[in-house]
Structures are given as structure tokens and as C-alpha cells.
Enzyme design. Sequence first.
Site, PDB file in Angstrom:
ATOM      1  N   ASP A   1       0.809  -1.223   0.000  1.00  0.00           N
ATOM      2  CA  ASP A   1       0.000   0.000   0.000  1.00  0.00           C
ATOM      3  C   ASP A   1       0.847   1.280   0.000  1.00  0.00           C
ATOM      4  O   ASP A   1       0.360   2.336   0.399  1.00  0.00           O
ATOM      5  CB  ASP A   1      -0.929   0.017   1.218  1.00  0.00           C
ATOM      6  CG  ASP A   1      -2.209  -0.777   0.973  1.00  0.00           C
ATOM      7  OD1 ASP A   1      -2.541  -1.024  -0.206  1.00  0.00           O
ATOM      8  OD2 ASP A   1      -2.876  -1.151   1.963  1.00  0.00           O
TER       9      ASP A   1
ATOM     10  N   LYS B   1      -0.490   4.664  -1.182  1.00  0.00           N
ATOM     11  CA  LYS B   1      -1.416   5.487  -0.406  1.00  0.00           C
ATOM     12  C   LYS B   1      -0.784   6.815   0.005  1.00  0.00           C
ATOM     13  O   LYS B   1      -1.490   7.737   0.429  1.00  0.00           O
ATOM     14  CB  LYS B   1      -1.902   4.727   0.823  1.00  0.00           C
ATOM     15  CG  LYS B   1      -2.913   3.638   0.489  1.00  0.00           C
ATOM     16  CD  LYS B   1      -3.434   2.936   1.725  1.00  0.00           C
ATOM     17  CE  LYS B   1      -4.479   1.887   1.353  1.00  0.00           C
ATOM     18  NZ  LYS B   1      -4.982   1.155   2.545  1.00  0.00           N
TER      19      LYS B   1
ATOM     20  N   HIS C   1      -1.970  -6.272  -6.282  1.00  0.00           N
ATOM     21  CA  HIS C   1      -2.612  -6.932  -5.134  1.00  0.00           C
ATOM     22  C   HIS C   1      -4.118  -6.701  -5.050  1.00  0.00           C
ATOM     23  O   HIS C   1      -4.790  -7.311  -4.211  1.00  0.00           O
ATOM     24  CB  HIS C   1      -1.922  -6.535  -3.817  1.00  0.00           C
ATOM     25  CG  HIS C   1      -2.188  -5.128  -3.373  1.00  0.00           C
ATOM     26  ND1 HIS C   1      -1.581  -4.039  -3.943  1.00  0.00           N
ATOM     27  CD2 HIS C   1      -2.987  -4.625  -2.394  1.00  0.00           C
ATOM     28  CE1 HIS C   1      -1.978  -2.935  -3.329  1.00  0.00           C
ATOM     29  NE2 HIS C   1      -2.837  -3.270  -2.390  1.00  0.00           N
TER      30      HIS C   1
END
Length: 376
Positions: free
Chosen positions: A231, A234, A285
Site C-alpha cells: 500500500d 497510499k 494486489h
Amino acid sequence: MVKSKPNGKVKKLRLLLEFSKRIVAEKTSDGLLALLAEEAKSLLAADRCTIFILDKNKKILWSKVAQGSPSMIAFPWDKGIAGEAARTGKTLNIKNARKDSRFNPQVDRDTGYRTKSILTTPMKNLREEVQGVFQVLNKTNGKSFNKEDEELLAILARQAGAAVENVQLYEQVLEAAQDTIFRLAAAAEYKDKDTGEHILRMSRYTALIAEEMGFPPRFCENLRIASSMHDIGKLGVPDAILGKPASLNETEWVEMRKHTLYGAEILKDSTNELIKMSHKIALSHHEKFDGSGYPSGLKGEAIPIEGRITALADVFDALTSKRAYKEKFSMKETLRIIRDGVGKHFDPKVGEAFERVLPKMVEILHKHSDPAPAER
């Protein structure tokens, strides 16, 4: 036509060649040294082998591998037979250990072993710096070690010294890369208000599943590290969207989904194998096995296996954790959602491996649960 049989020396040289191939393939220092000890013992027909590592800061030799000894052996680097080999850089062939004044019988007393003959040689790197000592004990035929044994052990030690240094350099680079990766991942999770425990849990889940699927240890370890960056994109998503304590609207979802592209952009064009794997994971993902995922709508095995494994691990952790926009799900509900998603969201093979390692994943979940919020 009568075929000549290879003599003992030719056989040993063939074994040495095979050994050379194996040490090049070994990528961990523990695995490499265990392999070195076993090969030295086999090639020299010795009863035991010990590999001492030289710690120049503490000025000691300590046993990284000590066959037959239940505990580590450590002593000053200028003491004993091994110490003299390290200090002088010379091979020592001791035919009767108990008559040699440098021999320390305390280890025999502690282990119940009886040392008779010792062959010791320094382990050097390519710059001729002593890194440690190779030591074999007691020929299995009852005889003493001979000149040929000295030559073989010297060759083994030379190869080992170069290989150990390469592995140490690899591990240093890996450690540095791992530190950088976890720092970046922590930055992304902090921005998303998740805890560092999420990174730890999720990365361990991926390694467990990969190991259960039969992937080699190096792949599993790399996946454990690289998946923590899933992630990282982000960092490019507005705080108002990441921290919104309610469901996102369609416009916000469009922006949130871009984190896969932002992550891929951050990690692209690296030659480092960890960062390259992190790039695959960041981008893939959120792809789904049936092709309904994002950002590219990849389907089945077109999705990198790293992404397929991380997808299930990430969903498992998301469902079993409290987030800004939801409470955590029960384990029963979590498993229902994941099992319903096998073949649609998740790769069936990954799902099968998940089921087999589920008890271990639950242990990780409980051991590394998110901390309770601080009282105000």
C-alpha cells in the site's frame, strides 16, 4: 574394453566440484556454513567438523557450527589450536591432540567426546584476511589426517571464505533494503492510520502461504519483506479519503484505487530484486482471479503470484482488523467471505494453502493484535 575406475583422489575432486556448485546456490550464511561443515566431514572422512567465526571486535573465536556440541564454544582468538591457526594463518595438523600443549580438553570433558587427531586451517577471504577457522576431528578409519587432507581442507576453506563474504555482503544489502522498505511502508500505514502491526501481520501471512505452496526459502523471505510495501501508493492519496470514517463515494473510490498506480510509479525501474517484487505487489494486489479487479483487470495466472498471495493475506488482515470505517469481522464471517471468494477474488491454489496454514495465521493475529486506543 575395460573401463578404469576413478581413484580416491579423483572421486574427491568430483565431490569437490559438486560442492562448489552447491555453495554458489546457497544464499543464507547459516545454511552455507552447515553445508560447509557437512561437506568437509564427508570429503575428509572425519568424525566431526567445527567452523569458528572470528569476531575481531570482541577478539574471540566462536563456533557457528559445532557438530556434536550442544552449545556454542567461544575462546580468545589467540588461544588453543584454532586460535593459533587464526593468528598465524597456517594449517595445523595435530596427530595426537592430547600430547599437544595447545589442546584444551575442557570441551571433551563437557561433551563426553574424545579428540584424537585435529586438522585445522584458517578461513580467508579474497583479500587474505582471516574470517574464521575450519577444524575437523578424528579420521573415521582411526588414522591421522594426511597431506592430501590438508590440501582438500585448504581448498574448502578458501572457497568457504569467499562464499561466506559474499553471503555476508548479500545479507547486509538485504538488511539495508529491508530497513528502507519497512520505513516506507510504515510511512504509508501512518498516513492511512493503520498500525505497524498490520505490516508485520500481513507480511508474515504472505510468507506462510508461499512456504506452504512450496516456494523456496529465498522467495518466501523476499515476499515477506516486499509485501509490506503493498500500500505504499497510499502516500499519494488525499488524507481526507484515507481517514474518512464512513464509506467512500464513487469519486473517492476512483481516487483510492489509484494507490496501486501510485505505488507502481514509486517503485518502478529498480534493479534490486526486493524492490522489483514490491513493484509487482503494489500494482497487482487488488487484481482478482476472475478478472474483475483493478487497475488492469488481469485474470488468473496473468496476475503475478506475488500479487495473488498478497491479495488473500491483505483481505484476511483487513477483515480481522478494525479500520476507520468499520469494526473487525468475526473469524466465522471472515472465513465465509474468503471461502466464497475462492475462484472469484482469490486463486484456488492460494486458497488451499491458506486453509492449511490458517492455525498459524490465527496465532500471528493474536500475538500481534492492534494496540487498544489510548485513553483521553
